[in-house]
Design an enzyme around this catalytic site. Sequence first.
Site, PDB file in Angstrom:
ATOM      1  N   TYR A   1       0.727  -4.035  12.104  1.00 27.21           N
ATOM      2  CA  TYR A   1       0.669  -2.618  11.723  1.00 27.21           C
ATOM      3  C   TYR A   1       1.469  -1.734  12.671  1.00 27.21           C
ATOM      4  O   TYR A   1       2.214  -0.849  12.242  1.00 27.21           O
ATOM      5  CB  TYR A   1      -0.791  -2.146  11.625  1.00 27.21           C
ATOM      6  CG  TYR A   1      -1.500  -2.742  10.431  1.00 27.21           C
ATOM      7  CD1 TYR A   1      -1.755  -4.109  10.374  1.00 27.21           C
ATOM      8  CD2 TYR A   1      -1.888  -1.969   9.349  1.00 27.21           C
ATOM      9  CE1 TYR A   1      -2.378  -4.682   9.280  1.00 27.21           C
ATOM     10  CE2 TYR A   1      -2.515  -2.528   8.248  1.00 27.21           C
ATOM     11  CZ  TYR A   1      -2.759  -3.878   8.218  1.00 27.21           C
ATOM     12  OH  TYR A   1      -3.364  -4.447   7.133  1.00 27.21           O
TER      13      TYR A   1
ATOM     14  N   HIS B   1       0.827  -1.214   0.000  1.00 27.17           N
ATOM     15  CA  HIS B   1       0.000   0.000   0.000  1.00 27.17           C
ATOM     16  C   HIS B   1       0.865   1.269   0.000  1.00 27.17           C
ATOM     17  O   HIS B   1       0.507   2.278   0.613  1.00 27.17           O
ATOM     18  CB  HIS B   1      -0.944   0.035   1.203  1.00 27.17           C
ATOM     19  CG  HIS B   1      -1.939  -1.081   1.224  1.00 27.17           C
ATOM     20  ND1 HIS B   1      -3.212  -0.947   0.706  1.00 27.17           N
ATOM     21  CD2 HIS B   1      -1.857  -2.352   1.675  1.00 27.17           C
ATOM     22  CE1 HIS B   1      -3.862  -2.099   0.870  1.00 27.17           C
ATOM     23  NE2 HIS B   1      -3.066  -2.968   1.449  1.00 27.17           N
TER      24      HIS B   1
ATOM     25  N   ASN C   1     -10.133  -2.964   2.355  1.00 18.82           N
ATOM     26  CA  ASN C   1      -9.806  -3.036   0.933  1.00 18.82           C
ATOM     27  C   ASN C   1     -11.087  -2.923   0.109  1.00 18.82           C
ATOM     28  O   ASN C   1     -12.186  -3.011   0.656  1.00 18.82           O
ATOM     29  CB  ASN C   1      -9.146  -4.378   0.602  1.00 18.82           C
ATOM     30  CG  ASN C   1      -7.672  -4.415   0.984  1.00 18.82           C
ATOM     31  OD1 ASN C   1      -7.042  -3.377   1.190  1.00 18.82           O
ATOM     32  ND2 ASN C   1      -7.131  -5.614   1.075  1.00 18.82           N
TER      33      ASN C   1
HETATM   34 FE1  HDE Z   1      -2.496  -4.795   5.491  1.00 17.70          FE
HETATM   35  N1  HDE Z   1      -0.703  -4.004   5.977  1.00 17.70           N
HETATM   36  N2  HDE Z   1      -1.851  -6.602   6.065  1.00 17.70           N
HETATM   37  N3  HDE Z   1      -4.230  -5.630   4.823  1.00 17.70           N
HETATM   38  N4  HDE Z   1      -3.147  -3.017   4.852  1.00 17.70           N
HETATM   39  C1  HDE Z   1      -0.326  -2.729   5.787  1.00 17.70           C
HETATM   40  O1  HDE Z   1       0.780  -1.429   7.377  1.00 17.70           O
HETATM   41  C2  HDE Z   1      -0.788  -6.835   6.848  1.00 17.70           C
HETATM   42  C3  HDE Z   1      -4.562  -6.943   4.906  1.00 17.70           C
HETATM   43  C4  HDE Z   1      -4.401  -2.698   4.431  1.00 17.70           C
HETATM   44  O2  HDE Z   1      -3.240   3.503   3.906  1.00 17.70           O
HETATM   45  C5  HDE Z   1       1.002  -2.429   6.418  1.00 17.70           C
HETATM   46  O3  HDE Z   1       1.116   0.777   7.667  1.00 17.70           O
HETATM   47  C6  HDE Z   1      -0.726  -8.228   7.207  1.00 17.70           C
HETATM   48  C7  HDE Z   1      -5.979  -7.130   4.684  1.00 17.70           C
HETATM   49  C8  HDE Z   1      -4.456  -1.322   4.032  1.00 17.70           C
HETATM   50  O4  HDE Z   1      -1.650   3.358   5.404  1.00 17.70           O
HETATM   51  C9  HDE Z   1       1.379  -3.744   7.109  1.00 17.70           C
HETATM   52  C10 HDE Z   1      -1.808  -8.799   6.595  1.00 17.70           C
HETATM   53  C11 HDE Z   1      -6.465  -5.879   4.461  1.00 17.70           C
HETATM   54  C12 HDE Z   1      -3.177  -0.823   4.271  1.00 17.70           C
HETATM   55  C13 HDE Z   1       0.227  -4.629   6.746  1.00 17.70           C
HETATM   56  C14 HDE Z   1      -2.507  -7.779   5.896  1.00 17.70           C
HETATM   57  C15 HDE Z   1      -5.370  -4.956   4.555  1.00 17.70           C
HETATM   58  C16 HDE Z   1      -2.391  -1.903   4.776  1.00 17.70           C
HETATM   59  C17 HDE Z   1       2.016  -1.834   5.491  1.00 17.70           C
HETATM   60  C18 HDE Z   1      -2.216 -10.248   6.584  1.00 17.70           C
HETATM   61  C19 HDE Z   1      -7.907  -5.495   4.142  1.00 17.70           C
HETATM   62  C20 HDE Z   1      -2.695   0.578   4.004  1.00 17.70           C
HETATM   63  C21 HDE Z   1       2.124  -0.371   5.881  1.00 17.70           C
HETATM   64  C22 HDE Z   1      -2.417 -10.802   7.802  1.00 17.70           C
HETATM   65  C23 HDE Z   1      -8.772  -5.642   5.248  1.00 17.70           C
HETATM   66  C24 HDE Z   1      -3.024   1.504   5.131  1.00 17.70           C
HETATM   67  C25 HDE Z   1       1.304  -0.238   7.052  1.00 17.70           C
HETATM   68  C26 HDE Z   1      -2.611   2.908   4.788  1.00 17.70           C
HETATM   69  C27 HDE Z   1      -1.050  -1.786   5.171  1.00 17.70           C
HETATM   70  C28 HDE Z   1       0.147  -5.880   7.192  1.00 17.70           C
HETATM   71  C29 HDE Z   1      -3.658  -8.044   5.103  1.00 17.70           C
HETATM   72  C30 HDE Z   1      -5.552  -3.551   4.363  1.00 17.70           C
HETATM   73  C31 HDE Z   1       2.718  -4.311   6.728  1.00 17.70           C
HETATM   74  C32 HDE Z   1       0.330  -8.872   8.063  1.00 17.70           C
HETATM   75  C33 HDE Z   1      -6.751  -8.434   4.728  1.00 17.70           C
HETATM   76  C34 HDE Z   1      -5.657  -0.576   3.479  1.00 17.70           C
HETATM   77  O5  HDE Z   1       1.440  -3.594   8.486  1.00 17.70           O
END
Ligand code: HDE
Length: 711
Positions: free
Chosen positions: A363, A76, A149
Amino acid sequence: MDKEKNNKKDKKSESMKPFQEDPDRDFLTTNQGVRVDHTDDSLKAGPRGPTLLEDFHFREKLTHFDHERIPERVVHARGSGAYGYFQVYEPMAEYTKAKFMQDPSAKTPVFVRFSTVVGFRGSPDTVRDVRGFATKFYTEEGNYDLVGNNIPIFFIQDAIKFPDLVHSIKPEQHNQMPQASAAHDTFWDFVATAPETTHMMMWLLSDRALPRSYRMMDGFGVNTFRLVNAQGKGRFVKFHWKPVLGVHSLVWDETQKIAGKDPDYNRRDLWESIEMGDFPEYELAIQLIEEENEFDFDFDILDPTKIWPEEEVPLKKIGKMVLNKNPDNFFAETEQVAFCPANVVPGIDFSNDPLLQGRLFSYLDTQLIRLGGPNFQEIPINRPISPVANNQREGYNRMTINKGPISYFPNTVGKGKPRPGTEQEGAYKHYTEKVEGKKIRERSEKFLDHYSQAAMFYNSMSEPEKEHIVKALHFELGKVNSKEIREKVLQSFSNVDEDMAREAAQGVGVMPQSLKKSPDLRETEARKKVSRALSQENTVKDSIRSRKIAVLCAEGFDYGSFMKIKEALMEAGAYLNVISKHQGMLKSAGGQEIEAEKNYETTASVLFDAVLVPGGQKCIQALGMQGDALHFINESYRHCKPIGAIGEGIDLILKSDIPENITLSEGEAQSDLGVVTARDTSSLDNFVGRFKDAVAQHRHWGRESKEQVPA
Ligand code: HDE
């Protein structure tokens, strides 16, 4: 004396305010507030001499510049943000005690960040990808983040696989290619070996992955959460954002062209619509499952690769969000905002969804490296509006100046403050859930059905949508070098739909006959289900608000009819841009002038929702000689966009490659396929009505099954 002391105190507290730029900005200063007399030449020993180390202004300016970048988000990375507010429709006390969900007259401030997932920070907006839809609610009880998402499910079921998934989809390790694309071997290798990705892949291959606008896409919390009311009753919940304008998409060929013509396409759309007062709006909806019904479904409600079909668990619309302000500074706000699904307020709790459980850890952890330490919540965009008091101290970039000697609890010296509150005092109390089990690395049985809902999704698509999925496979797998991977993927996808897999195979050099669904595949009831809500065919199509219409024009156009149509379309909320060979003033047949805002070099059909050709003999003669104008029409046709032509304008369409019978099917809605024409310019109401309908339809897919027009 006392007065002097007080003055001193005021000055001190003044200086404790967050760092702010001098609002008048009259004088250039150093970061120490010292005015600078010169900033174009470094301090040198003589005009041709070496630069001197004592030039503190030079050193400070370059040092700051050298450190201006922070690590981009692992995923993202490319995002766009906006401020707004959320309002609940009616008190939600029956379901949740969250304060911001009780008072319909209260507006809770929000900051939303939309994003693509895979590309780097500077990658184009219009790639095939999931879009992030993260909302920070600044509530009186603390910050609540709904980090979602635009697709309601995810690739994997357990967070432990997330690094593998992301490593596979990011550019490959050896050559850092391709940028912002899933179409390469390592990703499809992952898909081939992890069938739990199948349902998500259907969504990613569908038009959902190509949103026309952030204003025209859904948002989903994806994971299962819990709502808890004041009586302590909990219910499982899924969150949905529903865009008021409906869910609309671009066409694949168009997205690739836009990536070159305007890589900021979605970001610009969001920014401009807010600047113009066309505020993006979304309704918040919830799906609820009572705890006693947890096991009543043919899917596990904790499985993040499954939806809760709306036909089985209806959506309840509970409020609306309006985005009405652009950020002032991209870096300070959109880049530094830190979301975390663990940021919840009393009344919202978690489920044991294993993907969510991992997210709750990840996060906060990622912010520590990205924002350089544990004090990132003090950055203005991350600060809650509710007061903060605890014993956390120090760390990089600490802003708060805590007073007194106490930084521990319990204490007596500090009168026992700050103390933990009770639930009645608004303190967060985790939901009491009985958990029992052996320590094992396993999944629940129902998690293992990876195909039923993927089949339901595919079955629920309209014919054009199905075709788009097959074409997307032609592209994606066509870019995969390993034939073995292509075969393996399609073998697995034949468990979704054999015909789909075979049609895809034809395009990518795999033998269709070799594909058969697995003999062990369970013919579940879910496989036969169709959910209307899944198809974009059934989305909102009743408005042309904020649609961009290109007007192809040259000298000698018919001013009267054009102005009437323009007025009617603008009244309905559309935007019109006049495009001509050259930018500047254009004279009509009657001598009136209008301005051409764009030329063919600065814009393209792919940046518009529809095209309109006004009449005027001289104008149409000139346009007919311009290859660019004809290309504009052909390309719009190819991308299934509404095309309108009046008077002599029709002759330009006849000169294009659009089949004549379609162009001349004046007024026959069934056969015009969105090519709306009227030779007679004396009564325009009928033309305007038909054209508006065609624009509201967004795209006219019927054309795809007709002869293809070159573009
Ligand atoms: Fe994320 N995800 N994600 N994700 N995600 C990040 O956090 C993570 C997942 C989502 O505009 C990271 O600050 C893991 C699902 C958005 O700043 C990180 C898993 C969904 C954003 C991270 C998921 C999301 C992130 C990278 C699996 C939809 C951007 C930078 C278990 C519900 C937020 C950060 C923004 C961002 C980890 C799966 C949505 C690495 C470990 C499912 C919208 O922490």
